[in-house]
Design a protein around this motif. Structure first.
Motif, mmCIF file in Angstrom:
data_model
loop_
_atom_site.group_PDB
_atom_site.id
_atom_site.type_symbol
_atom_site.label_atom_id
_atom_site.label_comp_id
_atom_site.label_asym_id
_atom_site.label_seq_id
_atom_site.Cartn_x
_atom_site.Cartn_y
_atom_site.Cartn_z
ATOM 1 N N ARG A 99 0.866 -1.176 0.000
ATOM 2 C CA ARG A 99 0.000 0.000 0.000
ATOM 3 C C ARG A 99 0.902 1.225 0.000
ATOM 4 O O ARG A 99 1.897 1.269 0.728
ATOM 5 C CB ARG A 99 -0.892 0.031 1.236
ATOM 6 C CG ARG A 99 -2.034 -0.972 1.218
ATOM 7 C CD ARG A 99 -2.859 -0.838 2.481
ATOM 8 N NE ARG A 99 -2.035 -0.994 3.674
ATOM 9 C CZ ARG A 99 -2.308 -0.462 4.864
ATOM 10 N NH1 ARG A 99 -3.376 0.308 5.023
ATOM 11 N NH2 ARG A 99 -1.521 -0.671 5.909
ATOM 12 N N LEU A 100 0.546 2.225 -0.800
ATOM 13 C CA LEU A 100 1.353 3.432 -0.910
ATOM 14 C C LEU A 100 0.473 4.671 -0.743
ATOM 15 O O LEU A 100 -0.714 4.641 -1.045
ATOM 16 C CB LEU A 100 2.036 3.492 -2.279
ATOM 17 C CG LEU A 100 2.843 2.263 -2.722
ATOM 18 C CD1 LEU A 100 3.347 2.453 -4.147
ATOM 19 C CD2 LEU A 100 4.004 1.995 -1.783
ATOM 20 N N LEU A 111 5.443 6.730 -1.617
ATOM 21 C CA LEU A 111 5.565 6.589 -3.068
ATOM 22 C C LEU A 111 7.052 6.578 -3.390
ATOM 23 O O LEU A 111 7.745 7.574 -3.204
ATOM 24 C CB LEU A 111 4.867 7.758 -3.775
ATOM 25 C CG LEU A 111 3.372 7.912 -3.506
ATOM 26 C CD1 LEU A 111 2.874 9.235 -4.065
ATOM 27 C CD2 LEU A 111 2.584 6.761 -4.100
ATOM 28 N N GLU A 112 7.551 5.440 -3.891
ATOM 29 C CA GLU A 112 8.989 5.253 -3.988
ATOM 30 C C GLU A 112 9.571 5.598 -5.353
ATOM 31 O O GLU A 112 10.652 6.180 -5.448
ATOM 32 C CB GLU A 112 9.335 3.781 -3.660
ATOM 33 C CG GLU A 112 8.890 3.361 -2.280
ATOM 34 C CD GLU A 112 9.031 1.873 -2.058
ATOM 35 O OE1 GLU A 112 9.524 1.495 -0.982
ATOM 36 O OE2 GLU A 112 8.663 1.098 -2.971
ATOM 37 N N THR A 113 8.890 5.233 -6.406
ATOM 38 C CA THR A 113 9.463 5.336 -7.743
ATOM 39 C C THR A 113 8.686 6.329 -8.602
ATOM 40 O O THR A 113 7.569 6.736 -8.264
ATOM 41 C CB THR A 113 9.441 3.964 -8.440
ATOM 42 O OG1 THR A 113 8.067 3.588 -8.692
ATOM 43 C CG2 THR A 113 10.106 2.894 -7.574
ATOM 44 N N TRP A 120 -0.074 7.239 -9.054
ATOM 45 C CA TRP A 120 -0.802 8.074 -8.091
ATOM 46 C C TRP A 120 -1.496 9.226 -8.803
ATOM 47 O O TRP A 120 -2.677 9.502 -8.576
ATOM 48 C CB TRP A 120 0.166 8.593 -7.038
ATOM 49 C CG TRP A 120 -0.473 9.495 -6.032
ATOM 50 C CD1 TRP A 120 -0.628 10.851 -6.109
ATOM 51 C CD2 TRP A 120 -1.062 9.099 -4.797
ATOM 52 N NE1 TRP A 120 -1.271 11.326 -5.000
ATOM 53 C CE2 TRP A 120 -1.541 10.276 -4.172
ATOM 54 C CE3 TRP A 120 -1.218 7.868 -4.145
ATOM 55 C CZ2 TRP A 120 -2.174 10.249 -2.941
ATOM 56 C CZ3 TRP A 120 -1.841 7.848 -2.912
ATOM 57 C CH2 TRP A 120 -2.318 9.021 -2.328
ATOM 58 N N LYS A 121 -0.759 9.904 -9.664
ATOM 59 C CA LYS A 121 -1.289 11.056 -10.386
ATOM 60 C C LYS A 121 -2.493 10.672 -11.234
ATOM 61 O O LYS A 121 -3.543 11.335 -11.194
ATOM 62 C CB LYS A 121 -0.201 11.654 -11.270
ATOM 63 C CG LYS A 121 -0.669 12.796 -12.156
ATOM 64 C CD LYS A 121 0.449 13.258 -13.088
ATOM 65 C CE LYS A 121 -0.057 14.282 -14.089
ATOM 66 N NZ LYS A 121 1.001 14.680 -15.052
ATOM 67 N N GLN A 122 -2.363 9.581 -11.992
ATOM 68 C CA GLN A 122 -3.431 9.166 -12.896
ATOM 69 C C GLN A 122 -4.679 8.737 -12.130
ATOM 70 O O GLN A 122 -5.812 9.092 -12.500
ATOM 71 C CB GLN A 122 -2.940 8.016 -13.786
ATOM 72 C CG GLN A 122 -1.807 8.380 -14.730
ATOM 73 C CD GLN A 122 -2.237 9.378 -15.795
ATOM 74 O OE1 GLN A 122 -3.407 9.446 -16.180
ATOM 75 N NE2 GLN A 122 -1.285 10.156 -16.287
ATOM 76 N N ILE A 123 -4.483 7.973 -11.062
ATOM 77 C CA ILE A 123 -5.625 7.476 -10.293
ATOM 78 C C ILE A 123 -6.305 8.614 -9.539
ATOM 79 O O ILE A 123 -7.541 8.690 -9.474
ATOM 80 C CB ILE A 123 -5.189 6.354 -9.326
ATOM 81 C CG1 ILE A 123 -4.723 5.129 -10.130
ATOM 82 C CG2 ILE A 123 -6.332 5.956 -8.401
ATOM 83 C CD1 ILE A 123 -4.126 4.024 -9.282
#
Length: 203
Positions: A99-100, A111-113, A120-123
């Motif tokens: 989970r991030l 958020l690692e990569t 994240w941005k798209q969702i």
């Protein structure tokens, strides 16, 4: 307390079936994308990823609800601190699951990569447009395939640990959160808010 680790045989079986079909279809279908996967492959990956993310969400929520019943919200905070990542990791021995969030409670859930940040941005954009059917993202890098699925705070119970401090969250529960998670960022939400994403490594 008995932990509800595991994933259903049906989901595991479907995962292997769909992914094996994807391998066969890759050689049989002429039209592929830049990574060499067909649209049918990508659809199969989404189906499997969604099943695993839903299963993980259900198992984690069941464990948290059992912890609340057993010892109340303060105990549930301690339980999550000690067990949430282990529960998530044990949902499936075949897929890596995390989970991030950009406002994480556990420091291991950042958020690692660049891929995580793009997902994240798209969702989040889909969530902001109220496209609840579109809260997912498929990312492919070479031979590695990742499925992301949005998490939002759907239940009133969520507010008791993720709502507004000294308003939704009881003072004793807030004290326990600060004790277990000194760098916590995961409060101040309202019910229905976008909270995080599941990340499932499929291949």
């Amino acid at each position: 307390m008995k932990k509800l680790f595991g994933i259903s045989f049906v989901v595991i079986t479907c995962s292997f079936y769909l992914l094996s079909c994807s391998d066969q279809n890759s050689s049989e279908t002429k039209e592929t994308n830049n990574e060499g996967w067909t649209e049918e492959d990508r659809l199969n990956f989404k189906i499997v990823g969604d099943s695993i993310a839903n299963q993980a969400q259900g198992i984690l929520l069941n464990n948290v609800q059992e912890a609340i019943k057993e010892g109340g919200l303060e105990y549930a905070v301690s339980f999550c601190n000690e067990n949430a990542i282990e529960i998530t990791e044990n949902v499936s021995i075949h897929h890596k699951i995390k989970r991030l969030s950009d406002r994480n409670r556990n420091p291991n859930n950042t958020l690692e990569t660049d891929m995580d940040k793009e997902a994240w941005k798209q969702i989040k954009e889909a969530y902001n447009k109220n496209e609840k059917h579109n809260l997912n993202y498929l990312a492919i890098e070479g031979d590695e395939v990742y499925y992301y699925k949005g998490i939002y705070l759907a239940m009133p119970t969520c507010m008791k640990c993720h709502g507004k401090e000294n308003e939704d969250i009881d003072a004793m529960v807030l004290s326990k959160i600060k004790e277990k998670y000194p760098k916590d960022l995961a409060t101040g939400y309202e019910q229905g808010d976008f909270r995080g994403i599941w990340k499932v490594k499929l291949n």
